[in-house]
Design an enzyme around this catalytic site. Sequence first.
Site, PDB file in Angstrom:
ATOM      1  N   ASP A  66     -17.033  93.661  40.393  1.00 43.28           N
ATOM      2  CA  ASP A  66     -16.946  92.655  41.470  1.00 43.28           C
ATOM      3  C   ASP A  66     -15.650  92.743  42.269  1.00 43.28           C
ATOM      4  O   ASP A  66     -15.367  91.854  43.072  1.00 43.28           O
ATOM      5  CB  ASP A  66     -17.035  91.244  40.866  1.00 43.28           C
ATOM      6  CG  ASP A  66     -18.440  90.904  40.399  1.00 43.28           C
ATOM      7  OD1 ASP A  66     -19.298  90.675  41.263  1.00 43.28           O
ATOM      8  OD2 ASP A  66     -18.683  90.907  39.172  1.00 43.28           O
ATOM      9  N   GLU A  71     -11.237  87.944  47.846  1.00 42.87           N
ATOM     10  CA  GLU A  71     -10.928  86.542  48.209  1.00 42.87           C
ATOM     11  C   GLU A  71     -10.742  85.659  46.981  1.00 42.87           C
ATOM     12  O   GLU A  71      -9.921  84.736  46.981  1.00 42.87           O
ATOM     13  CB  GLU A  71     -12.076  85.955  49.039  1.00 42.87           C
ATOM     14  CG  GLU A  71     -11.938  84.461  49.282  1.00 42.87           C
ATOM     15  CD  GLU A  71     -13.097  83.859  50.041  1.00 42.87           C
ATOM     16  OE1 GLU A  71     -14.241  83.957  49.585  1.00 42.87           O
ATOM     17  OE2 GLU A  71     -12.845  83.293  51.096  1.00 42.87           O
ATOM     18  N   ASP A  72     -11.517  85.964  45.936  1.00 45.20           N
ATOM     19  CA  ASP A  72     -11.477  85.091  44.763  1.00 45.20           C
ATOM     20  C   ASP A  72     -10.171  85.207  43.986  1.00 45.20           C
ATOM     21  O   ASP A  72      -9.901  84.383  43.113  1.00 45.20           O
ATOM     22  CB  ASP A  72     -12.674  85.406  43.847  1.00 45.20           C
ATOM     23  CG  ASP A  72     -13.976  85.015  44.516  1.00 45.20           C
ATOM     24  OD1 ASP A  72     -13.992  83.961  45.171  1.00 45.20           O
ATOM     25  OD2 ASP A  72     -14.950  85.771  44.408  1.00 45.20           O
ATOM     26  N   ARG A  91     -14.293  89.242  35.389  1.00 48.66           N
ATOM     27  CA  ARG A  91     -13.504  89.423  36.613  1.00 48.66           C
ATOM     28  C   ARG A  91     -12.003  89.261  36.360  1.00 48.66           C
ATOM     29  O   ARG A  91     -11.198  89.525  37.245  1.00 48.66           O
ATOM     30  CB  ARG A  91     -13.977  88.449  37.701  1.00 48.66           C
ATOM     31  CG  ARG A  91     -15.436  88.659  38.104  1.00 48.66           C
ATOM     32  CD  ARG A  91     -15.759  88.058  39.448  1.00 48.66           C
ATOM     33  NE  ARG A  91     -14.889  88.592  40.487  1.00 48.66           N
ATOM     34  CZ  ARG A  91     -14.857  88.151  41.733  1.00 48.66           C
ATOM     35  NH1 ARG A  91     -15.648  87.161  42.095  1.00 48.66           N
ATOM     36  NH2 ARG A  91     -14.038  88.684  42.622  1.00 48.66           N
ATOM     37  N   ARG A 136     -16.804  77.902  38.587  1.00 50.27           N
ATOM     38  CA  ARG A 136     -15.704  78.877  38.606  1.00 50.27           C
ATOM     39  C   ARG A 136     -14.328  78.225  38.699  1.00 50.27           C
ATOM     40  O   ARG A 136     -13.325  78.838  38.348  1.00 50.27           O
ATOM     41  CB  ARG A 136     -15.882  79.831  39.788  1.00 50.27           C
ATOM     42  CG  ARG A 136     -17.178  80.609  39.780  1.00 50.27           C
ATOM     43  CD  ARG A 136     -17.255  81.551  38.595  1.00 50.27           C
ATOM     44  NE  ARG A 136     -18.466  82.342  38.593  1.00 50.27           N
ATOM     45  CZ  ARG A 136     -18.606  83.488  39.235  1.00 50.27           C
ATOM     46  NH1 ARG A 136     -17.606  83.981  39.916  1.00 50.27           N
ATOM     47  NH2 ARG A 136     -19.750  84.144  39.168  1.00 50.27           N
ATOM     48  N   HIS A 166     -19.868  78.799  45.114  1.00 48.63           N
ATOM     49  CA  HIS A 166     -18.539  78.445  45.628  1.00 48.63           C
ATOM     50  C   HIS A 166     -18.679  77.476  46.803  1.00 48.63           C
ATOM     51  O   HIS A 166     -19.700  77.491  47.502  1.00 48.63           O
ATOM     52  CB  HIS A 166     -17.821  79.694  46.178  1.00 48.63           C
ATOM     53  CG  HIS A 166     -17.327  80.653  45.152  1.00 48.63           C
ATOM     54  ND1 HIS A 166     -17.615  81.997  45.184  1.00 48.63           N
ATOM     55  CD2 HIS A 166     -16.528  80.480  44.069  1.00 48.63           C
ATOM     56  CE1 HIS A 166     -17.018  82.613  44.173  1.00 48.63           C
ATOM     57  NE2 HIS A 166     -16.357  81.715  43.477  1.00 48.63           N
ATOM     58  N   CYS A 253     -15.562  86.659  51.234  1.00 47.05           N
ATOM     59  CA  CYS A 253     -15.110  87.124  49.899  1.00 47.05           C
ATOM     60  C   CYS A 253     -14.545  88.542  49.936  1.00 47.05           C
ATOM     61  O   CYS A 253     -13.883  88.954  48.986  1.00 47.05           O
ATOM     62  CB  CYS A 253     -16.222  87.006  48.880  1.00 47.05           C
ATOM     63  SG  CYS A 253     -17.814  87.444  49.479  1.00 47.05           S
TER      64      CYS A 253
HETATM   65  C1  CIR Z   1     -19.321  86.765  41.498  1.00 48.00           C
HETATM   66  O1  CIR Z   1     -20.332  86.221  41.013  1.00 48.00           O
HETATM   67  O2  CIR Z   1     -18.200  86.454  41.157  1.00 48.00           O
HETATM   68  C2  CIR Z   1     -19.527  87.852  42.512  1.00 48.00           C
HETATM   69  N1  CIR Z   1     -20.689  88.591  42.190  1.00 48.00           N
HETATM   70  C3  CIR Z   1     -19.639  87.275  43.905  1.00 48.00           C
HETATM   71  C4  CIR Z   1     -18.357  86.627  44.353  1.00 48.00           C
HETATM   72  C5  CIR Z   1     -18.430  86.145  45.756  1.00 48.00           C
HETATM   73  N2  CIR Z   1     -17.184  85.574  46.118  1.00 48.00           N
HETATM   74  C6  CIR Z   1     -17.012  84.763  47.139  1.00 48.00           C
HETATM   75  O3  CIR Z   1     -17.966  84.427  47.828  1.00 48.00           O
HETATM   76  N3  CIR Z   1     -15.812  84.296  47.361  1.00 48.00           N
END
Ligand code: CIR
Length: 258
Positions: A66, A71-72, A91, A136, A166, A253
């Site tokens: 991922d 962004e996360d 992650r 999350r 999110h 993201c």
């Molecule tokens: C997740 O589930 O963490 C990733 N597959 C997708 C994250 C998407 N992040 C975002 O929209 N900020």
Amino acid sequence: MSDPVRFHRAITRAIPDTFPNAVVRSAPVEPIRVDVARRQHRAYVEALEALGLAVEVLPAAPRYPDSCFVEDCAVGARGVALITRPGVASRRGEETAVAEALRPHVRLEFTTEPATLEGGDCLRIGRRWYVGRSDRTNAAGILRLRAVFEPLGFEVVEVPVGRSLHLKCLCSYLGDGWLLLVEGTIAPGGFRDVRVLTVPTEEASAANCVAVNGTVLMPAGCPITRRAIEATGLGVRELDTSEIRKADGSLSCLSVLL
Ligand code: CIR
């Protein structure tokens, strides 16, 4: 990071070969095509460059399927970046390379156990951070966001996001007071000093846009939302996100913007 819609730099990360193993809430009907995902990522990087941003593309990290969703990993404003602690174990560790990429540009702060926080839950509108309380991002993560940003003059407003992944799956800030928000999700009254552009349920994916320097990058194929954005006078550019979406991602993201 002084104005949320004026940016000059973006950190991104290339799509790894392991991208089809990304965390998903339900498996895509069609498998992820990594080559197409890479083309879509390249188009995204080029679109940011065309808007005047210096874009850094970090090397792919196959250990983290991922990891293109940078962004996360960081929440930034006013010369500070809070490095997050992702809410899913697979992650954790992605944030290290993002922190190193940010280090030359901003002061770093960190998030430690038991806090979990993901940038996809953090929406900045002027001097406010709206933060989604989600699977999350937990209460300790929100406390950490407060501890870092309230002393800098920000108000932090918690928003329950229900079953959404999110907060930013449901809304985006476009600048000039315009907020895109999927109908029937968060009550518009929960956001202050904004004008709401309603995204119809059938175009829900259009709620995740990236507004940069007067142009809105939006997922392709959402004509009702496109017309609503254009009516504000903002420029619009559509980007294909089919493969990114299969991994539960979208446009915001894929970058950390400064
Ligand atoms: C997740 O589930 O963490 C990733 N597959 C997708 C994250 C998407 N992040 C975002 O929209 N900020």
